[in-house]
Design a protein around this motif. Structure first.
Motif, PDB file in Angstrom:
ATOM      1  N   PRO A 194      -9.004  -8.376 -22.732  1.00  0.00           N
ATOM      2  CA  PRO A 194      -7.638  -8.403 -22.201  1.00  0.00           C
ATOM      3  C   PRO A 194      -6.874  -9.698 -22.482  1.00  0.00           C
ATOM      4  O   PRO A 194      -5.651  -9.711 -22.466  1.00  0.00           O
ATOM      5  CB  PRO A 194      -7.842  -8.242 -20.687  1.00  0.00           C
ATOM      6  CG  PRO A 194      -9.225  -8.726 -20.425  1.00  0.00           C
ATOM      7  CD  PRO A 194     -10.018  -8.452 -21.673  1.00  0.00           C
ATOM      8  N   ILE A 223      -9.235  -6.138 -30.828  1.00  0.00           N
ATOM      9  CA  ILE A 223      -8.138  -5.522 -30.066  1.00  0.00           C
ATOM     10  C   ILE A 223      -7.968  -6.344 -28.796  1.00  0.00           C
ATOM     11  O   ILE A 223      -8.855  -6.369 -27.942  1.00  0.00           O
ATOM     12  CB  ILE A 223      -8.472  -4.057 -29.739  1.00  0.00           C
ATOM     13  CG1 ILE A 223      -8.696  -3.277 -31.044  1.00  0.00           C
ATOM     14  CG2 ILE A 223      -7.359  -3.431 -28.901  1.00  0.00           C
ATOM     15  CD1 ILE A 223      -9.297  -1.915 -30.846  1.00  0.00           C
ATOM     16  N   GLY A 225      -5.551  -7.924 -25.435  1.00  0.00           N
ATOM     17  CA  GLY A 225      -4.491  -7.589 -24.493  1.00  0.00           C
ATOM     18  C   GLY A 225      -4.642  -6.247 -23.809  1.00  0.00           C
ATOM     19  O   GLY A 225      -3.709  -5.734 -23.202  1.00  0.00           O
ATOM     20  N   THR A 226      -5.832  -5.674 -23.882  1.00  0.00           N
ATOM     21  CA  THR A 226      -6.045  -4.411 -23.180  1.00  0.00           C
ATOM     22  C   THR A 226      -7.503  -4.308 -22.731  1.00  0.00           C
ATOM     23  O   THR A 226      -8.333  -5.128 -23.136  1.00  0.00           O
ATOM     24  CB  THR A 226      -5.633  -3.204 -24.047  1.00  0.00           C
ATOM     25  OG1 THR A 226      -5.648  -2.020 -23.236  1.00  0.00           O
ATOM     26  CG2 THR A 226      -6.555  -3.011 -25.247  1.00  0.00           C
ATOM     27  N   LYS A 243     -11.900   4.686 -23.925  1.00  0.00           N
ATOM     28  CA  LYS A 243     -10.462   4.849 -23.691  1.00  0.00           C
ATOM     29  C   LYS A 243      -9.883   3.503 -23.244  1.00  0.00           C
ATOM     30  O   LYS A 243     -10.404   2.873 -22.313  1.00  0.00           O
ATOM     31  CB  LYS A 243     -10.232   5.896 -22.600  1.00  0.00           C
ATOM     32  CG  LYS A 243     -10.643   7.294 -23.055  1.00  0.00           C
ATOM     33  CD  LYS A 243     -10.248   8.352 -22.050  1.00  0.00           C
ATOM     34  CE  LYS A 243     -11.230   8.397 -20.905  1.00  0.00           C
ATOM     35  NZ  LYS A 243     -10.944   9.461 -19.936  1.00  0.00           N
ATOM     36  N   LEU A 244      -8.826   3.086 -23.904  1.00  0.00           N
ATOM     37  CA  LEU A 244      -8.218   1.799 -23.556  1.00  0.00           C
ATOM     38  C   LEU A 244      -6.976   2.007 -22.691  1.00  0.00           C
ATOM     39  O   LEU A 244      -6.335   3.062 -22.747  1.00  0.00           O
ATOM     40  CB  LEU A 244      -7.836   1.045 -24.832  1.00  0.00           C
ATOM     41  CG  LEU A 244      -8.972   0.796 -25.824  1.00  0.00           C
ATOM     42  CD1 LEU A 244      -8.477  -0.050 -26.993  1.00  0.00           C
ATOM     43  CD2 LEU A 244     -10.159   0.124 -25.141  1.00  0.00           C
ATOM     44  N   LYS A 245      -6.667   0.964 -21.944  1.00  0.00           N
ATOM     45  CA  LYS A 245      -5.526   1.040 -21.020  1.00  0.00           C
ATOM     46  C   LYS A 245      -4.215   1.276 -21.769  1.00  0.00           C
ATOM     47  O   LYS A 245      -3.308   1.930 -21.254  1.00  0.00           O
ATOM     48  CB  LYS A 245      -5.443  -0.268 -20.218  1.00  0.00           C
ATOM     49  CG  LYS A 245      -4.542  -0.168 -19.024  1.00  0.00           C
ATOM     50  CD  LYS A 245      -4.630  -1.406 -18.173  1.00  0.00           C
ATOM     51  CE  LYS A 245      -3.775  -1.231 -16.934  1.00  0.00           C
ATOM     52  NZ  LYS A 245      -3.821  -2.418 -16.089  1.00  0.00           N
ATOM     53  N   ASP A 246      -4.140   0.742 -22.998  1.00  0.00           N
ATOM     54  CA  ASP A 246      -2.889   0.917 -23.741  1.00  0.00           C
ATOM     55  C   ASP A 246      -2.786   2.296 -24.395  1.00  0.00           C
ATOM     56  O   ASP A 246      -1.890   2.553 -25.192  1.00  0.00           O
ATOM     57  CB  ASP A 246      -2.724  -0.203 -24.776  1.00  0.00           C
ATOM     58  CG  ASP A 246      -3.759  -0.135 -25.887  1.00  0.00           C
ATOM     59  OD1 ASP A 246      -4.521   0.856 -25.960  1.00  0.00           O
ATOM     60  OD2 ASP A 246      -3.810  -1.083 -26.704  1.00  0.00           O
ATOM     61  N   GLY A 247      -3.723   3.178 -24.075  1.00  0.00           N
ATOM     62  CA  GLY A 247      -3.645   4.555 -24.557  1.00  0.00           C
ATOM     63  C   GLY A 247      -4.484   4.830 -25.799  1.00  0.00           C
ATOM     64  O   GLY A 247      -4.774   5.971 -26.134  1.00  0.00           O
ATOM     65  N   ARG A 248      -4.914   3.753 -26.468  1.00  0.00           N
ATOM     66  CA  ARG A 248      -5.735   3.975 -27.664  1.00  0.00           C
ATOM     67  C   ARG A 248      -7.119   4.483 -27.290  1.00  0.00           C
ATOM     68  O   ARG A 248      -7.612   4.221 -26.188  1.00  0.00           O
ATOM     69  CB  ARG A 248      -5.882   2.672 -28.448  1.00  0.00           C
ATOM     70  CG  ARG A 248      -4.706   2.439 -29.365  1.00  0.00           C
ATOM     71  CD  ARG A 248      -4.919   1.217 -30.213  1.00  0.00           C
ATOM     72  NE  ARG A 248      -4.528   0.013 -29.487  1.00  0.00           N
ATOM     73  CZ  ARG A 248      -4.557  -1.197 -30.038  1.00  0.00           C
ATOM     74  NH1 ARG A 248      -4.994  -1.359 -31.276  1.00  0.00           N
ATOM     75  NH2 ARG A 248      -4.171  -2.255 -29.355  1.00  0.00           N
TER      76      ARG A 248
END
Ligand code: FAD
Length: 434
Positions: A194, A223, A225-226, A243-248
């Motif tokens: 993050p 990756i 920031g998430t 599953k990532l918080k930013d939707g990826r």
């Protein structure tokens, strides 16, 4: 159940325990006086190997190769050594209850151990995503790394998922070392964290930019920031997606989570004073209770050089604190005393062909020196931290042993810095003059 009684008991069989045992012998402990009680099934070993050479595809490190005290160039203490010295290694034994009042420890199997002097060396445990109820976090092939058993499970998964995809959750030193070693094992590696850059607790943006660039050049996807908010598994319960918080969504055959640790103080809650999350000690590692010492990751001790109580989760301190505590125990029995523990923080990490060391305190202004271009053939760079006009911390990538000694000296001596520009220009020369 039968009761066993020892003059000295070390609770925990990790790095600190191994170095403490050696010091007990140096101090003349008598046959049968000392016991080490450990949840792990093996004699004390150098834990940092687990995230490094233990996971190499070629000639990996294996026990008994890295028992303490080889990590600091000392003698390798094999299980036979403990037997020869009359030290009881009580392995595979988890203590589930400690009663300091009656000087009693009780194991999960109900065995009772009595001591006269207790050294708490229980170390840390990993923070798990299941602790926060992250969806799917209990899927198979999601790993954490603390003990040799964890590393063995990861080694099996690496073999089973040849050329598969690995996602590393966390951008600290475990994340960085694991990403590298998974890549060396030919997995397709992504790292997720993050923060705006890796190792933010120590690295400046400029230091981190080098490692992120270097890792990217090795084909590791970073990756930032998430965070991972869930995991999907297949019909066998094996993880398949992160599953990532930013939707990826990232495909994954193996996930390794390195999001931090927690000192294992729970057995002693309410029985000894705590501070800053650890067991409070004085500069001889004595806790608030007579005859009870705490060393290594669990101890919050006076860091003399900064005149502040601190807890340190690094291997060098676990070794030195253990030795210091044992010296203090014997000195006190003889009616003498030892000097205050005067520790200079030291931390290192290795991955790929890289190797860095850090000494001192990472506070204040920073200057970067040297070649930190990740594409360079032989990158070599460092950083100084300057507070109140003095250099208080130093970091160096790819230093020689002499250069590492020089930056350690800087952190210890805290020389004045005339100007940041001058310091940046002088770089390592500044340290080598001290
Ligand atoms: P530990 O070595 O963790 O030992 C604690 C022992 O206590 C374990 O054997 C545990 O099973 C046992 N125990 C705990 N509770 C109980 C109980 N209730 N009953 C019985 N036994 C119990 N530091 C660095 O400076 N550089 C590095 O590169 C580095 N790499 C690392 C890599 C990994 C994978 C890990 C996990 C740590 C790394 N560290 C590194 C940190 C370093 O290893 C620790 O700071 C050090 O091991 C702490 O020593 P310790 O003896 O306090 O705890």
């Amino acid at each position: 159940m039968a009761e066993k009684s020892f003059k000295y008991v070390i609770l925990g069989g990790g790095v600190a325990a191994g170095y403490a045992a050696r010091e007990f012998v140096n101090q003349g402990v008598k046959f049968g006086e000392l016991a080490i009680i450990s949840k792990e099934a093996v004699a004390p070993y150098e834990r940092p190997a687990l995230s490094k050479a233990y996971l190499f595809p070629e000639s990996p490190a294996r026990l008994p190769g890295f028992h303490t005290c080889v990590g600091s160039g000392g003698e390798r203490l094999l299980p036979e050594w403990y037997a020869e010295k009359g030290i009881s290694l009580i392995l595979g034994t988890e203590i589930v209850k400690a009663d300091i009042g009656s000087k009693t420890l009780i194991s999960a199997a109900g065995e009772i151990f009595k001591y006269h002097i207790l050294v708490i060396a229980t170390g840390s445990t990993v923070i798990r995503l299941t602790d926060f109820g992250v969806q799917g976090a209990d899927s198979k092939n999601i790993f954490y790394l603390r003990e040799v058993d964890d590393a063995d499970k990861l080694v099996e998964a690496i073999k089973a998922k040849k050329n598969g995809k690995a996602v590393i959750v966390g951008g600290g030193y475990i994340g960085l070392e694991l990403s590298a070693v998974m890549k060396i094992n030919n997995l397709d590696v992504s790292m997720v964290y993050p923060e705006p850059w890796c190792m933010p607790r120590l690295f400046t943006a400029a230091i981190a930019a080098f490692y992120e660039g270097y890792y990217a050049n090795k084909g590791i996807q970073i990756i930032k920031g998430t965070v991972a908010v869930g995991f999907n598994a297949d019909a066998d319960g094996e993880v398949k997606e992160v599953k990532l918080k930013d939707g990826r969504v990232l495909e994954a055959d193996i996930v390794v989570v390195g999001v931090g640790g927690r000192p294992l103080t729970v057995l002693f809650k309410g029985q000894v004073e705590e501070e800053k999350g650890g067991i409070k000690t004085d500069s001889f590692f004595r806790t608030s209770v007579p005859d009870v010492y705490a060393v290594g990751d669990v101890a919050t001790f006076p860091m003399k050089i900064y005149n502040e109580m601190r807890r340190v989760e690094h291997v060098d301190h676990s070794r030195k604190s253990a030795e210091h505590a044992v010296k203090a125990i014997f000195a006190s029995e003889a009616g003498n005393s030892v000097d205050d523990y005067d520790y200079l923080p030291y931390f290192y990490s290795r991955s790929f062909n890289l190797s860095w060391q850090f000494y001192g305190d990472n506070v204040g202004d920073t200057v970067l020196f040297g070649d930190n271009n990740p594409a360079s053939e032989n990158p070599k760079f460092g950083s100084y931290w300057i507070k109140d006009g003095k250099v208080v911390g130093a970091f160096l990538e790819s230093g020689t042993p002499e250069e590492n000694k020089a930056i350690a000296r800087v952190a210890r001596v805290q020389p004045p810095a005339e100007s940041l520009d001058q310091l940046a220009k002088e770089g390592l020369t500044f340290a080598c003059k001290i």
